[in-house]
Design a protein around this motif. Structure first.
Motif, PDB file in Angstrom:
ATOM      1  N   ALA A  40       0.850  -1.196   0.000  1.00 40.77           N
ATOM      2  CA  ALA A  40       0.000   0.000   0.000  1.00 40.77           C
ATOM      3  C   ALA A  40       0.883   1.242   0.000  1.00 40.77           C
ATOM      4  N   MET A  42       0.877   3.584   2.014  1.00 43.36           N
ATOM      5  CA  MET A  42       1.299   4.043   3.335  1.00 43.36           C
ATOM      6  C   MET A  42       2.534   3.333   3.869  1.00 43.36           C
ATOM      7  N   ARG A  68       0.473  -7.300  -4.308  1.00 39.63           N
ATOM      8  CA  ARG A  68      -0.285  -8.098  -3.337  1.00 39.63           C
ATOM      9  C   ARG A  68      -0.517  -9.492  -3.885  1.00 39.63           C
ATOM     10  N   MET A  86      -1.092   2.683  -6.651  1.00 38.29           N
ATOM     11  CA  MET A  86      -2.053   3.257  -5.729  1.00 38.29           C
ATOM     12  C   MET A  86      -1.846   4.755  -5.635  1.00 38.29           C
ATOM     13  N   TRP A 155      -9.377  -0.777   8.003  1.00 38.82           N
ATOM     14  CA  TRP A 155      -8.185  -1.107   7.213  1.00 38.82           C
ATOM     15  C   TRP A 155      -6.963  -1.252   8.097  1.00 38.82           C
ATOM     16  N   ASN A 202     -10.375   4.565  -1.060  1.00 37.81           N
ATOM     17  CA  ASN A 202     -10.437   4.167   0.350  1.00 37.81           C
ATOM     18  C   ASN A 202      -9.764   5.235   1.209  1.00 37.81           C
ATOM     19  N   VAL A 204      -8.557   5.953   4.881  1.00 36.63           N
ATOM     20  CA  VAL A 204      -8.346   5.319   6.178  1.00 36.63           C
ATOM     21  C   VAL A 204      -8.102   6.404   7.226  1.00 36.63           C
ATOM     22  N   ASP A 225      -4.806   8.202   5.525  1.00 34.62           N
ATOM     23  CA  ASP A 225      -4.128   7.395   4.506  1.00 34.62           C
ATOM     24  C   ASP A 225      -5.162   7.087   3.435  1.00 34.62           C
ATOM     25  N   THR A 226      -4.996   7.726   2.289  1.00 30.76           N
ATOM     26  CA  THR A 226      -5.938   7.505   1.209  1.00 30.76           C
ATOM     27  C   THR A 226      -5.318   6.611   0.163  1.00 30.76           C
ATOM     28  N   GLY A 227      -6.078   5.652  -0.317  1.00 28.12           N
ATOM     29  CA  GLY A 227      -5.568   4.807  -1.389  1.00 28.12           C
ATOM     30  C   GLY A 227      -6.620   4.603  -2.444  1.00 28.12           C
TER      31      GLY A 227
END
Ligand code: SER
Length: 892
Positions: A40, A42, A68, A86, A155, A202, A204, A225-227
């Motif tokens: 991710a 982050m 992943r 991402m 998350w 997403n 977070v 934390d945006t993804g």
């Protein structure tokens, strides 16, 4: 909007809102033992969220390449990828929900122009605040859903431990799915999973931390934390249901179509479409993983890569491709990924070679696996069912995917024990737990020293001495006010000249002097912003608040610097001699030696190693002056600096260069630099101080990974002295000038082998004449010449030729010889074929005789040997052997 336009639009939007743009980090996370891959955006910012390090800015934005494996089985459907990018915007204790939700909304609907009616928001069950903010953007209440953690609205952490929090997602509505009952009665929502909704964003609200024991603590600040999956958002923008149909991936897919000769048409032929997608995805992931230093192997990251590659080859096989094809798809993946990863171009040949070699290797196993499957099928004709255990072995040992086993089996009217297979897989997963997350070694010291909040300046690049004040003392894990003579502990200063271990370079040793006492520094380490000296007080005492002076052990520092500068020269020489695919995979730089781990698929030849060493020493003699520059990361990279692939990004970097242009030798007036690396270590003023660099060894440390060990300066001198001493000793021993030692050894070897031959010859003759003398003593029983006697021999080795010779001489014969060799009975028994045919076996007799002398042995009916312990009973054994032979002949 193309994928690349989307990248730029995203970064610009957040840069306009005060975010610092941070380059993607490697797919191999730097210094993070909890993760196998960067999963991710982050991941590279974890230390900031945890309060262990200070971020370059509180607002950050990035486009992170992620990998992943959790969804690898899904790859081939519309929207699962192992490798993806991402889009991310992050707040380290700065903005929170009030800002980030409106931005997400504005970017999606305003900048990208996505229809508002197609967006659904989800929030964590009790998150009223987020729900209200979505409502304020105009999202109608029926499209703001409250989901649990199980439904996806919590998350993290990535791995077993780490930051986490409730999250809020945006889903895109493609429109009702035919055949979905929920769609028909208007009760459908994202969690139904009918394919109608695509999760694209997403947010977070990262406020918690999961500890190793499973407990939850609160992070130092509330973070964001945006993804957002780049390829997914692009599929919405380009109005294609499958991420594979967005522009960059579609180009790669087209190459896969050409290479395999199959057409991509999901409606017409979903099987082929799925295979082409998987091939496309895995080829691209392969290129990225290899560029980040991952090479196929049987464990860890390398195994994940290998599995991916095999899956791609299998999918090729499944759609009828029998020729190697992967390399060409990989090549196309490189072509269409250069926007985001220009380094792929430089690594192209290397990546292609890896794909080629691995594919060829798996083609061989794939065929073997299919052959073994045929055997299982033949064996199981009765049950018409493939056992789960076989299916598992075919997969696990021969890389044959279970889907393929199933397909072949079904074609022959077989079923498979899928449950048995799943059970074996579950057991396997249990055994190899930690593919995604390694066992965590939580470094308590890191946490503890983050808590004391002392920022120590390292002032030792140019000076070996520093003056400072004691900020903190610890004894074990307890902080104390004073450390007395004899006590071991840690001392933290506000400034120090001692280099803390880092970048492969060992920590400095030295001394800390206070008015009241003296502390010997045995090691120096850095934890976040804090530099910690470990050692012991040798005189008086040292207390918190004391004014002190620090002195670094100068000789050790200088020897270490020789090895560090030597490492850079070696790295440059490896790249120019073996190719630029060579990258640093690890290093150790100490005062005694250097170790350099690097990627290279085969072992370099003697000549290559020699020219690498020569090149380094040419640069040593050129005495190139060093320069150290502080500059922006991007600028350093654009000037050609090499960054260790695990280096963490920081906005300002230190670049160490050795440029001929600064020296007096050839190239003095060009802009050429022999070596330019991002490095925080301590270096020499000029390369001449190395004196000499000698490569001591080069060895393999795993698939595609090698390790060079080398010495410099005084260690190199000692190395030469030792070798020289050895040569002189040999010269004395061989009584010959050193240069003639090899000839002398060769002559001695020749002499030895001719003497050995002569000796063997003599022995053979002695045995033969001894045997001839014995032959007369044989008695005749039933037409067979029988000889059972004691003999004298030098070694047990002589017994067998003697028995052979006797059989030859006697014609139809049975022979038993027993000798006393150094106090131990040794036996041999021989019988000619016709005697064996008459029921007299050498094995039977030798066992009887050996039993008497307390031993055992065996052999063939024609020849058997044995040893015993009791030499005093040899005569008895001889008598028993003769009797046994007679009995057996009489029994016929
Ligand atoms: N870390 C979150 C995710 O991976 C958001 O960036 O979805």
């Amino acid at each position: 909007m193309t994928v690349d336009e989307l990248r730029r639009a995203f970064l610009t939007y957040f840069e306009d809102r005060g975010h610092r743009r941070i380059p993607s980090s490697s797919l191999v996370p730097h210094g993070d033992p909890t993760l196998l891959f960067t999963t991710a955006g982050m991941v590279q910012f974890k230390p900031y969220f945890m309060g262990l390090e200070t971020p370059p800015a509180k607002r950050l934005t990035s486009i992170q390449r992620c990998f992943r494996t959790t969804d690898v089985e899904e790859v081939g459907d519309d929207n699962h990828l192992t490798l993806f990018e991402m889009l991310g915007n992050f707040s380290v204790g700065d903005y929170f929900k009030d800002e980030v939700i409106p931005w997400a909304w504005e970017f999606l609907t305003g900048v990208l122009g996505i229809e508002k009616d197609r967006l659904w928001a989800t929030v964590f069950t009790d998150d009223d605040e987020a729900a209200q903010i979505w409502a304020a953007q105009g999202v109608p209440p029926e499209r703001i859903l409250r989901y649990t953690a199980a439904q996806g609205n919590w998350w993290g952490p990535p791995g077993e431990t780490g930051p986490m929090g409730p999250c809020s997602e945006m889903h895109y509505d493609w429109g009702k799915t035919p055949g979905c009952a929920h769609c028909a009665d208007d009760s459908c929502h994202p969690d139904v999973g009918c394919g109608r909704f695509l999760e694209i964003w997403n947010l977070v609200f990262m406020t918690y931390y999961r500890e190793e024991d499973g407990s939850q603590t609160t992070l130092p600040a509330a973070n964001i934390d945006t993804g957002a999956g780049l390829e997914r958002v692009a599929s919405v923008m380009q109005n294609v249901r499958a991420v594979y149909e967005t522009d960059e991936l579609r180009h790669v897919l087209a190459a896969a179509e050409v290479v395999t000769g199959r057409t991509y048409d999901p409606a017409e032929n979903p099987e082929v479409a799925r295979a082409l997608r998987a091939i496309t995805e895995h080829a691209r992931a392969l290129a990225f993983l290899v560029t980040d230093g991952v090479l196929p192997s049987n464990e860890g990251r390398g195994y994940v890569l290998r599995r991916l590659l095999r899956r791609a080859v299998y999918f090729g096989h499944r759609i009828g491709v029998r020729e190697p094809f992967l390399e060409r798809v990989v090549d196309a993946a490189i072509d269409y990924s250069l926007n985001t990863r220009p380094e792929l171009a430089e690594q192209r040949d290397f990546i292609r070679r890896i794909a080629r070699l691995e594919e060829a290797r798996f083609q061989a196993t794939l065929d073997r696996g299919l052959g073994l499957l045929d055997e299982v099928i033949a064996r199981e004709q009765g049950t018409k069912r493939i056992p789960g255990r076989d299916m598992f072995v075919l997969y696990d040992t021969h890389g044959l995917p279970p889907e393929l086993t199933l397909e072949v089996a079904q074609g022959l009217g077989f079923t498979v024990d899928r449950e048995g297979f799943d059970a074996e897989m579950a057991a396997q997963r249990e055994r190899s737990k930690g593919e995604e997350s390694f066992a965590v070694e939580h470094d308590d010291r890191a946490i503890r020293y983050a808590a004391i909040e002392v920022h120590s300046d390292f002032v030792g690049y140019d000076a070996l001495d520093a003056r400072s004040t004691v900020a903190h003392i610890a004894s074990g894990d307890v902080s104390v006010a004073t450390l007395e003579a004899g006590a071991a502990g840690d001392i933290v200063l506000y400034a120090t000249s001692c280099y803390p271990e880092g970048g492969g370079q060992v920590g400095d040793r030295g001394e800390i002097f206070a008015a009241t006492g003296r502390f010997v520094v045995e090691d120096t380490q850095r934890y976040g912003e804090t530099i910690v000296h470990s050692g012991r007080v040798v005189e008086g005492s040292v207390a918190v608040g004391a004014e002190v002076s620090v002195r670094v052990d100068e000789e050790r520092r200088l020897d270490t610097a020789r090895n560090h500068t030597g490492t850079h020269l070696l790295h440059a020489a490896l790249r120019s001699t073996l190719g630029t695919h060579v990258r640093q995979a690890g290093s150790y730089v100490g005062p005694d030696r250097l170790r350099f781990d690097y990627t290279h698929p085969e072992s370099p030849s003697e000549e290559e190693l020699q020219s690498i060493q020569r090149l380094v020493n040419t640069k040593v003699r050129a005495d190139i002056a060093s320069a150290t520059l502080e500059l922006d990361y991007d600028e350093a990279i654009s000037r050609g600096a090499i960054a260790f692939f695990e280096d963490r990004y920081t906005s300002r970097v230190r670049m160490v260069e050795y440029c001929e242009s600064r020296g007096h030798g050839p190239g003095a007036h060009t802009d050429e630099c022999y070596s330019r690396e991002l490095c925080g270590g301590t270096h020499l003023q000029s390369t001449g101080q190395i004196g000499l660099l000698l490569i001591v060894s080069d060895s393999s440390i795993g698939a595609g990974m090698r390790r060079i060990e080398a010495v410099t300066g005084p260690s190199a001198e000692r190395f030469v002295e030792d070798r020289n001493g050895l040569v002189n000793t040999l010269a004395r021993r061989f009584r010959t000038p050193a240069a003639q030692i090899p000839d002398r050894i060769e002559a001695l070897e020749d002499q030895l082998s001719s003497l050995t031959k002569r000796l063997e010859d003599l022995e053979r003759r002695a045995t033969a004449s001894a045997a001839d003398a014995l032959a007369d003593r044989a008695e005749t029983i039933d037409g067979i010449r029988v000889l059972v006697t004691r003999v004298q021999v030098e070694s047990a080795d002589a017994l067998r030729p003697m028995a052979d010779r006797l059989c030859e001489r006697l014609g139809s014969a049975f022979v038993t010889l027993i000798a006393d060799v150094d106090g131990k009975p040794m036996l041999v028994c021989a019988a000619t074929d016709d005697v064996v045919a008459r029921g007299l076996s050498a094995v039977d007799v030798v066992k009887v005789a050996a039993g008497i002398v307390g031993g055992g042995g065996g052999g063939r009916p024609q020849l058997a040997q044995a040893g015993g312990r009791d030499a005093a009973r040899i005569d008895e054994a001889l008598a028993a052997a003769l009797q046994a032979a007679k009995d057996r002949l009489a029994a016929r």
